[in-house]
Design an enzyme around this catalytic site. Sequence first.
Site, mmCIF file in Angstrom:
data_model
loop_
_atom_site.group_PDB
_atom_site.id
_atom_site.type_symbol
_atom_site.label_atom_id
_atom_site.label_comp_id
_atom_site.label_asym_id
_atom_site.label_seq_id
_atom_site.Cartn_x
_atom_site.Cartn_y
_atom_site.Cartn_z
ATOM 1 N N LYS A 189 0.822 -1.218 0.000
ATOM 2 C CA LYS A 189 0.000 0.000 0.000
ATOM 3 C C LYS A 189 0.853 1.264 0.000
ATOM 4 O O LYS A 189 0.527 2.241 -0.669
ATOM 5 C CB LYS A 189 -0.941 -0.005 1.211
ATOM 6 C CG LYS A 189 -2.090 -1.000 1.070
ATOM 7 C CD LYS A 189 -3.008 -0.978 2.266
ATOM 8 C CE LYS A 189 -4.154 -1.979 2.089
ATOM 9 N NZ LYS A 189 -5.055 -2.017 3.247
ATOM 10 N N LYS A 203 -8.106 -12.095 -9.664
ATOM 11 C CA LYS A 203 -9.198 -12.305 -8.723
ATOM 12 C C LYS A 203 -10.168 -11.140 -8.773
ATOM 13 O O LYS A 203 -9.769 -9.998 -8.953
ATOM 14 C CB LYS A 203 -8.635 -12.426 -7.303
ATOM 15 C CG LYS A 203 -8.590 -13.833 -6.760
ATOM 16 C CD LYS A 203 -7.920 -13.900 -5.421
ATOM 17 C CE LYS A 203 -8.730 -13.198 -4.353
ATOM 18 N NZ LYS A 203 -8.152 -13.389 -3.003
ATOM 19 N N LYS A 246 -12.359 -5.142 -5.671
ATOM 20 C CA LYS A 246 -12.670 -3.735 -5.913
ATOM 21 C C LYS A 246 -11.480 -3.000 -6.521
ATOM 22 O O LYS A 246 -11.633 -2.140 -7.374
ATOM 23 C CB LYS A 246 -13.060 -3.049 -4.599
ATOM 24 C CG LYS A 246 -14.383 -3.486 -4.041
ATOM 25 C CD LYS A 246 -15.534 -2.707 -4.634
ATOM 26 C CE LYS A 246 -16.850 -3.128 -3.998
ATOM 27 N NZ LYS A 246 -17.992 -2.447 -4.592
#
Length: 345
Positions: A123, A207, A210
Amino acid sequence: MASERPSTSQRRPRAFSGIQPTSGSFHLGNYLGAIRQYVALQETHDAFYSVVDLHAVTVPQDPADLRANSRLAAAQLLAAGLDPERCTLFIQSHVPEHAQLGWVMNCITGFGEASRMTQFKDKSARHGADQATVGLFTYPMLMVADILLYDTDVVPVGEDQRQHLELTRNLAERFNARFGGDIFRVPDPHILEEVAKIYDLQDPSIKMSKSASTPKGLVNLLDEPKATAKKVKSAVTDTDTEIRFDAEAKPGVSNLLTIYSTLTGTGIQELEQSYAGKGYGALKTDLADVMVEFVTPFRERTQAYLDDPETLDSILAKGAEKARTVAAETLARAYDRVGLVPAKH
């Protein structure tokens, strides 16, 4: 003040899991990969499920959206089949012991140890290290506290969370060894190998999620049923015509078969036989009907909870009260062993 963990011989094994309220609508991958497990676990375990809003604020959030998404996540969990009479459902920030034990966990975690957490590295690399908050860096220790507060036996996790559970186990053992006694239960992962992996309808190499999926490849459970049917009917397949499961050679068709099988309980082999000699159009049309049949009542149940905020808030308040009963005892044991002066009431 109790300084030892109470015996668990008289209770059912305990499970804990948390869901972030940042996504709005759950998507099909969420439901089939995790939430169905939650529903099953409440039948066999003393299950605690939390909407982890404190984790959500590790990155910037619009306050009104966060509030709405927290209620929406709880409503969807109830719509999916969580029963407040069979499990404990609550919002994380309603149980202050999470943040309190999180600080203790921060203080027994090495800086290098925290630096190795892959989700922080991913991140911070994606958004830039200068934009990463201290909260984002330390949130795995809050996750550790989430789990340890409830004398948790098992944690339903995907492979992407396995590292955080290992940290939980390590810190529980470290605390017990450093401060003596049997303060924290060391939890085990609850990973079901047979859990279906659901892929993007437009790019079956990734996969469904979102963050990675394309809008046309992501099936949100709160979408209009007609929109969901359209996405299924326009799913990527291949130039062949044979309907068979082959994840490498036919990822698109295999993904559709997996979704169909998981939602209906029909075996893949049985589906292959029933569609022998039929084209992809037949499979997509039937799967679109199955999806509409699934999402329509899910949307209606979710909306019913949102339309009755008093009932929803009452369920969450009762859940937080039940959670605090357990969490306060665990925190008191930990504070006692660390050497903190107990507060007099």
